[in-house]
Structures are given as structure tokens and as C-alpha cells.
Scaffold this motif. Structure first.
Motif, short mmCIF file in Angstrom:
data_model
loop_
_atom_site.label_atom_id
_atom_site.label_comp_id
_atom_site.label_asym_id
_atom_site.label_seq_id
_atom_site.Cartn_x
_atom_site.Cartn_y
_atom_site.Cartn_z
N ASN A 293 37.49 33.77 50.14
CA ASN A 293 36.24 34.49 49.87
C ASN A 293 35.51 34.87 51.15
OD1 ASN A 293 36.51 34.58 47.09
ND2 ASN A 293 35.41 32.66 46.76
N VAL A 294 35.58 34.00 52.17
CA VAL A 294 34.96 34.34 53.46
C VAL A 294 35.61 35.59 54.04
CG1 VAL A 294 34.67 33.58 55.85
CG2 VAL A 294 34.21 31.99 53.97
N ALA A 295 36.94 35.66 53.98
CA ALA A 295 37.65 36.86 54.47
C ALA A 295 37.30 38.09 53.63
CB ALA A 295 39.15 36.60 54.47
N LEU A 296 37.21 37.90 52.31
CA LEU A 296 36.92 39.02 51.41
C LEU A 296 35.52 39.57 51.63
CD1 LEU A 296 37.54 40.83 48.97
CD2 LEU A 296 36.96 38.91 47.47
N ARG A 297 34.53 38.68 51.75
CA ARG A 297 33.15 39.13 51.92
C ARG A 297 32.93 39.90 53.22
NH1 ARG A 297 31.33 33.17 50.93
NH2 ARG A 297 31.71 32.96 48.67
N ASN A 298 33.76 39.63 54.20
CA ASN A 298 33.54 40.23 55.51
C ASN A 298 34.50 41.38 55.82
OD1 ASN A 298 31.31 38.54 56.89
ND2 ASN A 298 32.64 37.03 55.92
N ALA A 299 35.13 41.91 54.76
CA ALA A 299 35.87 43.16 54.91
C ALA A 299 34.86 44.31 54.93
CB ALA A 299 36.86 43.33 53.76
N ASN A 300 35.11 45.30 55.75
CA ASN A 300 34.14 46.39 55.93
C ASN A 300 34.60 47.73 55.39
OD1 ASN A 300 32.12 44.85 57.42
ND2 ASN A 300 33.65 44.75 59.05
N GLY B 269 36.14 58.71 57.59
CA GLY B 269 35.23 59.63 56.91
C GLY B 269 35.57 59.90 55.46
N ASP B 270 36.76 59.48 55.00
CA ASP B 270 37.17 59.85 53.64
C ASP B 270 37.03 58.72 52.62
OD1 ASP B 270 39.09 58.17 54.59
OD2 ASP B 270 40.77 59.58 54.40
N ASP B 271 36.46 57.58 53.02
CA ASP B 271 36.22 56.45 52.09
C ASP B 271 37.48 55.98 51.38
OD1 ASP B 271 33.50 56.29 52.64
OD2 ASP B 271 32.99 57.80 51.13
N THR B 272 38.62 56.00 52.09
CA THR B 272 39.86 55.49 51.48
C THR B 272 40.41 54.30 52.27
OG1 THR B 272 41.26 56.95 52.84
CG2 THR B 272 40.46 57.81 50.72
N ASP B 273 39.65 53.82 53.22
CA ASP B 273 40.20 52.79 54.11
C ASP B 273 40.42 51.47 53.38
OD1 ASP B 273 41.28 52.03 56.47
OD2 ASP B 273 39.43 52.09 57.64
N VAL B 274 41.45 50.75 53.85
CA VAL B 274 41.87 49.49 53.22
C VAL B 274 41.96 48.41 54.28
CG1 VAL B 274 43.63 48.33 51.83
CG2 VAL B 274 43.23 50.80 51.55
N THR B 275 41.37 47.24 54.00
CA THR B 275 41.46 46.08 54.88
C THR B 275 42.44 45.07 54.30
OG1 THR B 275 39.20 46.30 55.69
CG2 THR B 275 40.19 44.13 55.87
N LEU B 276 43.36 44.58 55.14
CA LEU B 276 44.23 43.48 54.73
C LEU B 276 43.42 42.19 54.82
CD1 LEU B 276 47.94 42.91 55.68
CD2 LEU B 276 46.33 41.01 55.74
N CYS C 152 50.15 42.04 62.81
CA CYS C 152 49.48 43.12 63.53
C CYS C 152 50.44 44.25 63.87
CB CYS C 152 48.83 42.58 64.81
SG CYS C 152 47.33 41.62 64.50
N LYS C 153 51.69 43.93 64.08
CA LYS C 153 52.69 44.98 64.35
C LYS C 153 53.04 45.76 63.09
CE LYS C 153 54.84 42.54 68.24
NZ LYS C 153 56.04 41.81 68.72
N HIS C 154 52.96 45.10 61.92
CA HIS C 154 53.32 45.75 60.66
C HIS C 154 52.15 46.50 60.03
CE1 HIS C 154 57.44 44.18 59.46
NE2 HIS C 154 57.21 43.57 60.62
N TRP C 155 50.93 46.10 60.37
CA TRP C 155 49.74 46.68 59.71
C TRP C 155 48.76 47.14 60.78
CZ3 TRP C 155 48.20 47.47 54.61
CH2 TRP C 155 46.85 47.72 54.39
N GLU C 156 48.60 48.45 60.93
CA GLU C 156 47.73 48.98 61.97
C GLU C 156 46.28 49.12 61.53
OE1 GLU C 156 50.03 52.55 60.21
OE2 GLU C 156 50.31 50.40 60.57
N GLY C 157 46.01 48.95 60.25
CA GLY C 157 44.65 49.09 59.74
C GLY C 157 43.80 47.87 60.02
N PRO C 158 42.55 47.88 59.56
CA PRO C 158 41.66 46.73 59.77
C PRO C 158 42.15 45.50 59.01
CG PRO C 158 40.62 48.37 58.34
CD PRO C 158 41.87 48.99 58.86
N ILE C 159 41.88 44.33 59.57
CA ILE C 159 42.29 43.05 58.99
C ILE C 159 41.10 42.11 58.99
CG2 ILE C 159 43.87 41.08 59.16
CD1 ILE C 159 45.79 42.85 60.74
N SER C 160 40.92 41.38 57.90
CA SER C 160 39.90 40.33 57.83
C SER C 160 40.60 39.01 57.56
CB SER C 160 38.87 40.63 56.73
OG SER C 160 37.89 39.63 56.66
N LEU C 161 40.55 38.11 58.55
CA LEU C 161 41.25 36.83 58.45
C LEU C 161 40.26 35.68 58.50
CD1 LEU C 161 44.20 37.45 60.94
CD2 LEU C 161 44.34 37.41 58.45
N ALA C 162 40.38 34.75 57.57
CA ALA C 162 39.60 33.52 57.61
C ALA C 162 40.54 32.39 58.02
CB ALA C 162 38.95 33.23 56.26
#
Length: 751
Positions: free
Chosen positions: A543-550, A464-471, A487-497
């Protein structure tokens, strides 16, 4: 002395000819069973049991005939043995005659005339060479989207006609399949999408116990969902595999009587017989009922008879006693057919060989050539019980792992409606100079790779705070082992191509499904970029991974780095602290490396500095490529407690956190060299401030050198082309950003 022998020889030849002719005439004209010749083709038989019996009788008659022929040939050989050696002319004639006499149905190499005589089936109704075939499918979710790709591959592999696929999809499947087909660019294939949400109200009132849920009822709505001018369509479940040209199935529409509107295969289980268990009460059906995994729908006629109202009335009537459907749309189709049997055209069962437990599917085929369509209609899918399941599984796996790029073939003689993308691609290809030393590099830049987004289940709920970060990262098969650790080191969202072949993508799927760590993480988006060409298109994959980060912000990393524990939360706080929402900043995460495969990962900055001092860790690439990270100013970082700004320098390539709408990576750089350098240069050209975070770090884990770096080191041509691409990039940067970009060219010349 020769005259009596020749007379007896002529007599035997005549006898043999007469026996053959009389035997075949007997088979063709005699022994009628129920008014039908025993020699009728199996494909014309009414039931599998009749076909088996008929073939057994035929084989018995043929064996009798062959035994008679063998006895006559034996007598002939005895005569030849007592007659001595005839003249050359006689030897030639006997040899030719003997070959002719020995040629029969049992020979592998029959004459053309005999092969024609052995045709078992009458000619099927033909489909015009370029006739457009329409195929509809209901598809929802990540898993069904994967399944439908295998179905489409099996159809494309055999097809000789233009195709138009009609997909009724939810939002997830629409995103996945629209992107896939757009990047697949298969000639003579059209694709249309229809929003399943708009159809839910048509069927949501029907209680359904089937695992397919509300989407299992959507086929009932096709007369409304599909274009009103579409007259007929083949409707398929996603768990179907074709073993023949779909045009053969389309041709069966021509066999419909004037009243028939639906084509179906009989159900091959005992479900509708109601004898599977005590008090089993299925929906009403005609005999064994019909399976709706493969349907021929004559839409024009269905609309004419008022299909929408008819199936609704049927469902309402039966639900008063049945309360819910057990097999989704199939129950309602069968109840409708029970009341209106004249409207159904029964298809031969090989058009829907149903591989669920305890079915009669084995009676649908006696040879591999009998198979047309395989239907994995059990929840067990490939683990179903069947005597020939290994064969069916291998056929399915063939298409599952088949290189989809090979299906981009033209249909010669059929006009193809070129898309704007294909026209643009063709124009770019024509502009390339094949004599250019760097032609392969330039060709790679415009190559369109197939992309399958969200290959696995993905769920993300925005904060809700618009600060989220995708690896954001990219990888190939040789880095797969890094995923669990990340995945063990980063609990946030991940976008992998992932850059993989079709077969490797299936290996990855099995790996992910077997991993307790990966299968429990739903906020990781896996996007497959399928291999094509000789170079690793690293920036295209990024770029595929970057475009599909949410998320509003992205952490642009590499998969062979492990972020420090707690980095996700630290970056979200830094986003707020540095007011990234209203400023142009790139937050630098200092990079380190270890040469040890087993590392006790530092839990704090103090622990990392200690390991740095004793030589367990190093600043990243200090001994190979110092310039890549020297501007981070590691000496200052050691004691820094607040973020500090650094200036861009030539060849600087840090790992940064930026807004999601940052510039994309330049796709001219493939393989090794300048792929990240060019990106940081453009960030600087757009006046991003490079801010080093004082309490953040990431560590590079050791691995074998990539194939591309080996090519760079060993090939002068590779290095020459990379230098050429650098110069062209500088020129493009100058045109784009004017005089401000001159500093990059000057810096490069001073190196």
C-alpha cells in the motif's frame, strides 16, 4: 620494644597527611597565572592552548605529590618489615590505613568523596525537567531529508526534555519529513513545517556561490519565518551529530548578557583570516569569524533590535564590494557581528567541532567526553581529513544505522500531548485480547511502521496524454538483486516499497549509489518501511508503494518477476485501446516462471511459446498452486490476438493494471497467504472486468523460499490464524458489498 615503632608510625602518618594537605593547598591557592589558579577546570579556560598548558602543569604537580607519597609509603613498609607481625587488631588497622593511603586520583575505583573532588567543571545552568526545547533546521531535497533523520536520531538518543522541531522545507522535504514524523510517533516531540518558497523572496536577491544555494541563506529569515511568540531557538545544519543532551546547549541561553542575541562557535578554519591562497578576500569577520552550523538565536531580542533590517543593510553594504557570498548566511552573520560584537555570545568550541580539511578542530577536545557536537561541514563529509576521523565516522554511523523504533520512549514525569493517531492506536490495542491465539496477527495489523518516502533522488515529469503507468512492487533485502534487471526491462516510472531495518536501509543506499543502472534512473521512487514486529506486513508495504505512485494507472507486480521487454509501451497503448479512463477494468498480465537462474529472456510471444513447449518455461505455479492463475486461461492466451474477459474464481491472484485509485490491499494479511487473493476478490466485488492482454507476459525468476512461507508450512497455529482471518475478511466483505459478496463465501466452502 613496640612503643618506639608505634611512635614512628604515628609520625609517618602525620607526615603523609601533612604532605597531602599542603600539596593540594599549594595547588589550589598558589601558582596563580594571570590571576587565575592553575587548577581551574579546562572548561573555564579561555582558549584551547591555555587548557592544554594548564593541564600539563597540573599533571606535573600531581606527579611530584605522588612521588613524595610513594617515598613515605616505602619507608613505612620497611618499618613494618623490621617490626615483625603485630597483633590482629594492629593488622586490621594497618590494612585499612594502607588502603586509604593508596587511594588516589590514579585509581580506577575512587571513593565517592574523591570522585566529587575531581569534578572539573562547575555546574552548568540547568534546564527545567519538562522545559520545551525548540530546534530549527532548514531542509530541502531528498539528500538533506536523509541527513536530518540522522541528526534527529542523535538528539533523541540523548534528550531528556520535550522537543519542538521547526523545519523550513521545500515541497520534497515537507512530504518526506511530515510522513516520517507522523509514522514515527515519538512521545513528547512536536513538529512544525514552514514553506521555504514563501521565504525565497527575502533572500533571492543575494548572489550566493555556496553549494547550498538559496536554502543556505534561509537562516537569516528565521525571525520572520518562526512564530512571533517563540522567544529563542537552537538552529542547526543538517550535517550535525550530537554527542550529548541538547538541553546542555539550551541552558547556555541563561549565560547570555542582556545585550547578547546570538550564540556561535568560532570558525575553526583560516577562511576569514584571508590567507588560504593568493588574493583570497573573504567577507569581513571578527578575528577568525564564527561558524553558523550551530546557532543560539534569541528571537525576542533580535526582533526588538530590528534584526531583519540590520542584516539586510549589512548584506547590501558588503555586496557592493564582495559581489556575492561564498559561505551563504555565514558571511552575512559574520559581517553583522564585526559591526556589532557586543551582540554575540561565543560558545565553547566543543559545541561545533568542525570536521573540514585544515581546521583547528583537534584543539577543541582532549578526551571523548569533551565532545558535544560534531559538524561535517566539508563537501567531502565522511571523507574529510582529521586525525580522529575514524572515531567521528563510527559515532555518526552509530546513529545512521540506529533502530529509530527504540527512540519512541516516554519522558517520565513530563505531560505528553497525545495526537489523535496515538489515541486511536492506544484504543485499538486495548480492544485486543492477549489470550487470543491469533493475537500476534491482529497486533501486527494495527502496528504503525515508520515510513521514509523517496529515500533517494526522484524526478518524474507527467506525460501529457494521461496514459502513464507505474510499476508498483515491494521487496526486502533478500530481493535487492532484482532491481537492476527490472530497471532494464521497464523504462517507465516505478514505485518500490522496501521493508528494511535502519542498518539495511543504509546498505541499500550504498548499493544503489554504486550501481550504474540504479543511480542513472531518477523515475524510481524508493520508499523505506522500517521493520517492526515478527511478521512481514506485505500488504501494508504494498500500500505504501501504491499510494506513492504518481501516474493515472498502476501495474501491480511482484519484484521477483521480470516484465517482457516493451511492456511499458504496450500497457500505455492498451489503456487507450480498452478505454480504461471511462470503464472499470483490471488488465491481466499472464505470468510464467523459470526454474533456471540463467535464462535467455524471450523477446516475443512466439519465442515464449516455444520455450513453453520445450519445458524451459512454465505457467506460473502450475505444479504448486494451479488455482492461483488457472482462470487466466493459458490455452486461450496461446492463440489470442485481442484482449478477452475472464471470470473471477476462488484463489485467483493475477498481476493486473488498474487505475491508481483502486482499492488498497487488506492489511490484516501478513506474511504468507491470501495477501493478493483478497485484493483481487475486492476488485471483483467492485465490479472490475478482468481482461487478459494477449501480447503481454512476465516471468518469475527463481529464488530461495521466504521465511514466511516456511512458517506457514511448519506451523499449524499459523495456518489456523490465516484461516480465521480469511473467514473474518469474508464477513467484512459481506457487510461492505451485501448479497453480491455471498458468492465468495460459497466459493470458499466449495474448495
Amino acid at each position: 620494644m613496640h612503643l618506639p615503632f608505634r611512635g614512628r608510625l604515628k609520625l609517618l602518618v602525620a607526615s603523609l597527611t601533612a604532605v597531602i594537605l599542603l600539596t593540594w593547598l599549594y595547588l589550589l591557592a598558589g601558582n596563580l597565572e594571570n590571576g587565575r589558579s592553575l587548577l581551574l577546570s579546562p572548561c573555564l579556560s579561555e582558549t584551547p592552548e591555555a587548557r592544554v598548558l594548564e593541564r600539563a602543569v597540573l599533571e606535573s604537580r600531581v606527579r611530584e605529590m605522588e612521588e613524595e607519597n610513594r617515598q613515605i609509603r616505602l619507608q613505612l613498609s620497611q618499618l613494618q618489615g623490621t617490626a615483625g607481625q603485630p597483633a590482629d587488631g594492629g593488622n586490621y588497622g594497618n590494612a585499612a590505613w594502607g588502603a586509604s593511603a593508596d587511594t588516589g586520583p590514579e585509581d580506577v575505583e575512587n571513593t565517592a568523596e574523591e570522585r566529587a573532588n575531581h569534578t572539573e567543571c562547575p555546574r552548568s545552568p540547568t534546564v527545567l525537567k519538562c522545559e520545551l526545547i525548540h530546534v530549527a533546521c532548514v531542509c530541502a531535497g531528498h539528500n538533506a531529508s536523509r541527513d536530518v533523520v540522522t541528526l534527529v536520531k542523535s538528539i533523541l538518543f540523548h534528550r531528556k526534555n520535550p522537543l519542538h522541531f521547526h523545519f523550513i522545507t521545500d515541497a520534497v522535504a515537507n512530504q518526506i519529513l511530515s510522513s516520517l514524523f507522523q509514522s514515527w510517533m515519538v512521545p513528547s516531540v512536536q513538529v512544525s513545517f514552514y514553506d521555504a518558497d514563501e521565504l525565497k523572496s527575502e533572500v533571492s536577491w543575494i548572489p550566493n556561490k555556496h553549494y547550498s544555494g538559496i536554502y543556505g541563506l534561509m537562516k537569516l529569515t528565521l525571525t520572520k519565518a518562526l512564530p512571533s511568540d517563540l522567544t529563542k531557538v537552537i538552529v542547526l545544519d543538517t550535517d550535525i551529530t550530537f554527542a550529548t543532551d541538547i538541553a546542555e546547549l539550551w541552558a547556555i541561553f541563561r549565560k547570555f548578557t542582556d545585550k547578547q542575541v546570538i550564540g556561535l562557535v568560532e570558525n575553526q578554519s583560516d577562511w576569514y583570516l584571508g590567507n588560504l591562497w593568493k588574493n583570497h578576500k573573504p567577507w569581513p569577520a571578527l578575528g577568525r569569524g564564527f561558524n553558523t552550523g550551530v546557532i543560539l538565536l534569541y528571537l525576542e531580542r533580535l526582533r526588538r533590535i530590528g534584526w531583519e533590517q540590520m542584516w539586510r543593510l549589512t548584506a547590501e553594504r558588503e555586496l557592493m564590494s564582495m559581489l556575492s557570498t561564498s559561505l551563504a548566511d555565514q558571511d552575512i552573520f559574520n559581517a553583522f557581528i564585526k559591526q556589532n560584537p557586543v551582540l554575540v555570545h561565543q560558545l565553547p568550541c566543543f559545541w561545533n567541532v568542525q570536521l573540514s580539511d585544515h581546521t583547528r578542530s583537534e584543539q577543541c577536545y582532549t578526551e571523548v567526553s569533551d565532545l558535544k557536537v560534531i559538524h561535517w561541514n566539508s563537501p567531502k563529509k565522511l571523507r574529510v581529513k582529521n586525525k580522529h576521523v575514524e572515531f567521528f565516522r563510527n559515532l555518526y554511523l552509530t546513529f545512521l544505522e540506529y533502530d529509530g523504533n527504540l527512540l519512541r520512549r516516554e519522558l517520565f514525569g513530563c505531560p505528553s500531548h497525545a495526537t489523535s493517531e496515538s489515541v486511536q492506536l492506544q484504543g485499538a490495542l486495548e480492544e485486543l485480547d492477549e489470550d487470543d491465539q491469533c493475537y500476534d496477527f491482529r497486533r501486527e495489523r494495527i502496528t504503525v511502521h515508520r515510513v521514509h518516502l523517496y529515500f533517494l533522488q526522484y524526478e518524474y515529469t507527467p506525460t501529457g496524454d494521461d496514459t502513464d503507468v507505474t510499476l508498483v512492487a515491494q521487496l526486502s533485502m533478500d530481493r535487492l538483486q532484482m532491481l537492476e534487471a527490472i530497471c532494464k526491462h521497464w523504462e517507465g516510472p516505478i514505485s518500490l516499497a522496501l521493508y528494511m531495518s535502519d542498518a539495511e536501509a543504509q546498505q541499500f543506499l550504498r548499493y544503489a549509489q554504486a550501481s550504474e543502472v540504479l543511480k542513472n534512473r531518477k523515475n524510481v521512487g524508493y520508499h523505506i518501511v522500517y521493520k517492526e514486529g515478527q511478521f512481514y506486513p506485505v500488504n501494508l508495504v504494498r500500500n505504501v508503494a501504491l499510494r506513492n505512485a504518481n501516474t493515472p494507472y498502476v501495474f501491480l507486480a511482484d519484484v521477483d518477476f521480470l516484465p517482457m521487454y516493451g511492456l511499458y509501451d504496450y500497457l500505455r497503448k492498451s489503456v487507450v485501446q480498452l478505454d480504461m479512463a471511462h470503464t472499470k477494468k483490471a488488465l491481466v498480465v499472464p505470468a510464467f516462471e523459470t526454474l533456471r537462474y540463467r535464462l535467455s529472456f524471450p523477446k516475443s510471444k512466439a519465442e515464449l511459446l516455444s520455450m513453453l513447449d520445450i519445458g524451459t518455461l512454465y505457467t506460473f505455479r502450475y505444479h504448486v498452486w494451479t488455482k492461483g492463475h488457472a482462470p487466466t486461461n493459458y490455452a486461450k492466451w496461446r492463440t489470442a490476438t485481442t484482449p478477452y474477459k475472464v471470470e473471477w474464481e476462488a484463489d485467483f491472484e493475477p498481476y493486473v493494471v488498474v487505475k491508481r485509485d483502486c482499492p488498497e490491499y487488506d492489511q490484516r494479511f501478513v506474511g504468507f497467504g491470501w495477501n493478493k487473493v483478497s485484493h483481487i476478490m475486492e476488485l471483483d466485488a467492485q465490479e472490475y472486468d478482468l481482461m487478459v492482454l494477449p501480447n503481454a507476459f512476465m516471468i518469475h525468476m527463481p529464488h530461495a523460499p521466504s521465511f514466511d512461507i516456511s512458517k506457514f508450512r511448519s506451523s499449524p497455529g499459523y495456518r489456523y490464524c490465516l484461516q480465521t482471518l480469511k473467514e473474518e475478511f469474508h464477513q467484512d466483505l459481506s457487510r461492505k458489498y451485501g448479497a453480491a459478496a455471498l458468492k465468495y463465501l460459497t466459493a470458499q466452502r466449495n474448495i
